[in-house]
Design an enzyme around this catalytic site. Structure first.
Site, short mmCIF file in Angstrom:
data_model
loop_
_atom_site.label_atom_id
_atom_site.label_comp_id
_atom_site.label_asym_id
_atom_site.label_seq_id
_atom_site.Cartn_x
_atom_site.Cartn_y
_atom_site.Cartn_z
N LYS A 22 0.87 -1.23 -0.05
CA LYS A 22 0.02 -0.12 -0.06
C LYS A 22 0.81 1.20 -0.06
O LYS A 22 0.62 2.28 -0.70
CB LYS A 22 -0.99 0.03 1.11
CG LYS A 22 -1.69 1.24 1.42
CD LYS A 22 -2.61 1.24 2.77
CE LYS A 22 -3.18 2.45 3.08
NZ LYS A 22 -2.05 3.49 3.81
N ASN A 23 1.84 1.38 0.90
CA ASN A 23 2.73 2.76 1.10
C ASN A 23 3.56 2.67 -0.20
O ASN A 23 3.72 4.03 -0.44
CB ASN A 23 3.42 2.75 2.42
CG ASN A 23 2.44 2.67 3.73
OD1 ASN A 23 1.31 2.92 3.75
ND2 ASN A 23 3.20 2.27 4.52
N ARG A 97 -4.64 9.91 3.23
CA ARG A 97 -3.42 10.53 3.68
C ARG A 97 -2.32 10.69 2.38
O ARG A 97 -1.57 11.48 2.32
CB ARG A 97 -2.81 9.72 4.73
CG ARG A 97 -1.47 10.10 5.46
CD ARG A 97 -1.48 11.34 6.05
NE ARG A 97 -0.34 11.94 6.57
CZ ARG A 97 -0.12 12.88 7.36
NH1 ARG A 97 -1.15 13.69 7.72
NH2 ARG A 97 0.90 13.28 7.99
N ASP A 121 -5.53 7.77 8.83
CA ASP A 121 -5.93 6.97 10.22
C ASP A 121 -6.01 8.26 11.21
O ASP A 121 -5.18 9.14 11.33
CB ASP A 121 -4.78 6.04 10.46
CG ASP A 121 -4.91 4.73 9.77
OD1 ASP A 121 -6.03 4.44 9.53
OD2 ASP A 121 -3.95 4.23 9.39
N ASP A 322 3.88 0.31 11.85
CA ASP A 322 2.56 -0.32 11.46
C ASP A 322 2.44 -1.87 11.82
O ASP A 322 1.55 -2.36 11.86
CB ASP A 322 2.65 -0.29 9.82
CG ASP A 322 2.25 0.83 9.36
OD1 ASP A 322 1.91 1.81 10.19
OD2 ASP A 322 2.67 1.32 8.18
N MET A 344 6.04 7.09 17.74
CA MET A 344 5.89 7.60 16.54
C MET A 344 4.66 8.28 16.62
O MET A 344 4.11 9.32 16.33
CB MET A 344 5.94 7.16 15.12
CG MET A 344 7.55 6.69 14.96
SD MET A 344 7.92 5.96 13.57
CE MET A 344 7.51 7.47 12.41
#
Length: 438
Positions: A22-23, A97, A121, A322, A344
């Site tokens: 995804k990222n 995002r 998120d 994650d 984070m």
């Protein structure tokens, strides 16, 4: 609103193939705006966040051809740039995002970019200072409409972005990607110190170099980017999603299952396998697959001096934030104790109250730290009704429900759909009892 009904406590068995990352996909899709030539991308995951970004590209009049499942060709030749100032874009861009990375490519090629405050998120503050400061150091002018939460970046008329040296105050993955996208067409050389160097950033750099960019220092946190006049088309394949791979490792451990995860790209997993092994989970490398045998129990290691194990997130090559939700859930049924330190994001551990309701023994120390006392599979988690607060907490709760005794219901599963492709169908194929209801 859709929800899952899950009958837990069942051992699973079979093979599962991770989706495309995804990222990485969000970065790579924004990069197609840098050229008017065709760019073919394969292994694109069919998930909500990625599909929304593809929709935004279509509204910009990017020519999009679907060749087959997960295989698209994009050509950004004659764009409808007025869309960027429309109410439609303010709504569409704010929905995810990843839309923030449109700015770097648009600024590089067209000299301006607009962006609503991006969504994503709800895991605490996620500031964009690194992005905007990088653009400003390259010569862009920045403005912000507070009442509309609308950002504008513009290169002065007749000018180009100019290469410079910059030290990022945080190794932001999306910030680094955005600055790279802007710098490849800038005049002169840009040097970025404290750059993120995740495999997905490496993939972006390698793709851009194939398009004609001149980026050196790939795989390090010091990048040198020599600006070029134009970029060409290319083909690119997205890596398997490391977060999904970690999710399936956790699922196998929690449900006492024998699972093979196919084609994981071991060389891009970093320390992920070793962190799971510290929790006592056995996993084997078979060619490019991960094999997890059935385990009745797994025991958390201690540090070498005998003190309690502490797992925390850190920029690559550290452990990805994650996967901390997955580590936390696995620990609830391990033998031993562990401290989870989520550095984070300040709201990512707030889902633990739902695990406590299921019978887990967890002490939430503060917004960033939780201590888990493992039950060693001697006391089962109990099925209950749950709500998914975000993608990663959602998958962690799903894993807990699949291991729990009795039925569970998970609401707000749109959050899970944002990051996981056809998840119930894929889990059903390895024996999970999970159904989706509207």
């Amino acid at each position: 609103m859709a929800y899952f009904e899950i009958k837990g406590g069942k051992s699973l068995k079979g093979e599962i193939t991770p989706q495309g990352a995804k990222n990485e996909a969000l970065q790579i899709l924004c990069a197609v705006l840098l050229t008017d030539q065709p760019v073919r991308i394969t292994n694109i995951p069919d998930i909500q966040d990625v599909n929304r970004l593809i929709e935004i590209l279509s509204y910009l009049d990017v020519k999009i051809t679907k060749n087959s499942k997960g295989d698209y060709t994009f050509q950004a030749k004659d764009l409808h740039l007025d869309y960027l100032e429309s109410e439609g874009f303010k709504k569409d861009g704010a929905a995810l995002r990843g839309s923030v990375m449109l700015m770097g490519a648009l600024l590089a090629r067209y000299g301006f970019a607009h962006m609503p405050k991006p969504g994503g998120d709800k895991i605490g503050r996620r500031r964009l200072d690194t992005h905007f400061k990088g653009f400003m150091e390259l010569g862009a002018e920045y403005s912000y409409e507070k009442e509309n939460h609308f950002y504008t970046l513009r290169v002065p008329d007749g000018a180009r972005l100019k290469g410079t040296e910059m030290l990022l105050e945080e190794a932001s993955v999306t910030g680094t990607a955005n600055i790279i996208l802007a710098a490849v067409l800038a005049e002169g050389t840009t040097k970025i110190y404290n750059a993120a160097c995740e495999p997905y950033i490496q993939q972006l750099c390698e793709m851009l170099n194939r398009m004609g960019a001149k980026i050196s220092g790939v795989k390090s946190n010091y990048l040198s980017i020599e600006g070029v006049e134009k970029l060409n088309g290319t083909e690119h394949r997205i890596l398997p999603d490391m977060v999904e791979i970690g999710s399936w490792i956790g699922l196998a451990a929690m449900t006492k299952s024998e699972v093979t995860i196919k084609n994981v790209s071991w060389e891009n997993l970093g320390i992920i396998p070793s962190v799971f092994r510290k929790l006592g989970i056995k996993l084997e490398k078979i060619n490019d697959d991960i094999f997890i045998p059935r385990q009745e129990n797994y025991e958390i290691e201690t540090f070498m001096d005998g003190s309690i194990l502490n797992v925390s997130d850190a920029p690559w090559p550290g452990f990805t934030p994650d996967l901390l939700s997955i580590i936390l859930v696995i620990a609830t049924q391990a033998k031993g104790s562990i401290l989870i330190h989520q550095k984070m994001f300040e709201s990512r551990l707030f889902f633990v109250d739902k695990l406590i309701d299921m019978g887990a023994q967890i002490i939430l120390c503060d917004p960033h730290r939780a201590t888990v006392i493992g039950l060693n599979h001697e006391t089962e988690l109990q099925g209950t009704t749950l709500t998914s607060p975000d993608i990663r907490s959602g998958i962690a709760l799903l894993i807990a429900a699949l291991s729990a005794k009795g039925k569970s219901y998970i609401h707000n599963i749109d959050q899970i759909d944002r990051g996981y492709e056809n998840i119930e169908e894929r889990l059903q194929k390895i024996g999970a009892e999970i159904k989706r209801f509207e």
